[in-house]
Design a protein around this motif. Structure first.
Motif, PDB file in Angstrom:
ATOM      1  N   LEU A 104       0.823  -1.213   0.000  1.00 58.73           N
ATOM      2  CA  LEU A 104       0.000   0.000   0.000  1.00 58.73           C
ATOM      3  C   LEU A 104       0.857   1.264   0.000  1.00 58.73           C
ATOM      4  O   LEU A 104       0.415   2.313  -0.445  1.00 58.73           O
ATOM      5  N   PHE A 105       2.050   1.165   0.525  1.00 62.02           N
ATOM      6  CA  PHE A 105       3.026   2.252   0.459  1.00 62.02           C
ATOM      7  C   PHE A 105       4.404   1.620   0.528  1.00 62.02           C
ATOM      8  O   PHE A 105       4.536   0.425   0.769  1.00 62.02           O
ATOM      9  N   ASN A 106       5.424   2.416   0.250  1.00 59.44           N
ATOM     10  CA  ASN A 106       6.778   1.873   0.321  1.00 59.44           C
ATOM     11  C   ASN A 106       7.602   2.615   1.375  1.00 59.44           C
ATOM     12  O   ASN A 106       7.135   3.579   1.973  1.00 59.44           O
ATOM     13  N   PHE A 107       8.801   2.147   1.575  1.00 55.56           N
ATOM     14  CA  PHE A 107       9.712   2.690   2.587  1.00 55.56           C
ATOM     15  C   PHE A 107       9.886   4.203   2.419  1.00 55.56           C
ATOM     16  O   PHE A 107       9.822   4.959   3.375  1.00 55.56           O
ATOM     17  N   TYR A 108      10.065   4.651   1.200  1.00 60.72           N
ATOM     18  CA  TYR A 108      10.332   6.064   0.948  1.00 60.72           C
ATOM     19  C   TYR A 108       9.094   6.933   1.140  1.00 60.72           C
ATOM     20  O   TYR A 108       9.199   8.070   1.592  1.00 60.72           O
TER      21      TYR A 108
END
Length: 129
Positions: A104-108
């Motif tokens: 759903l989202f990434n690290f960055y």
């Protein structure tokens, strides 16, 4: 608390190793639930809700907590424990870990959101100097 998170974030590097990722997810969870009360927050432009409910187990008080973003996903972060604030943060972290795992989202995205939240806080001592 904001000062501690900010100082700790200065130590985050651009690499995405396991230790850095774990710290970032912990800081995001703390930022989402830092006041420890029930409420609604915005995470990555999505309205999220969390609740902390006092319970009793074997005559000992404890808390159950849920964190979800119903308009975004059906994931529900859950936790229970003795401390209200820590239980809320653990439920938020459970949600964030699951959301990250399914993409759903990434690290960055998470890192950018956290820095923007800290920068937007007018009570942050470090950024108001």
């Amino acid at each position: 608390m904001k000062l501690v998170v900010f100082i700790s974030l200065v130590g985050l590097v651009l690499t995405e190793n396991v230790n850095t990722k774990e710290k970032l997810l912990t800081y995001i969870a703390q930022e989402l639930t830092w006041h420890g009360r029930n409420g609604s927050v915005t995470f990555l432009h999505n309205k999220c809700e969390f609740s902390v409910t006092p319970k009793s187990k074997d005559w000992m008080p404890y808390h159950e907590s849920n964190f979800s973003c119903p308009d975004w996903t059906n994931i529900v972060g859950e936790a229970e424990g003795r401390c209200r604030v820590i239980t809320a943060a653990k439920a938020a972290k459970d949600f964030v870990v699951r959301a990250l795992d399914i993409g759903l989202f990434n690290f960055y995205d998470g890192k950018a959101w956290l820095f923007s939240e800290i920068a937007a806080d007018t009570n942050n001592i470090m950024l108001s100097l």
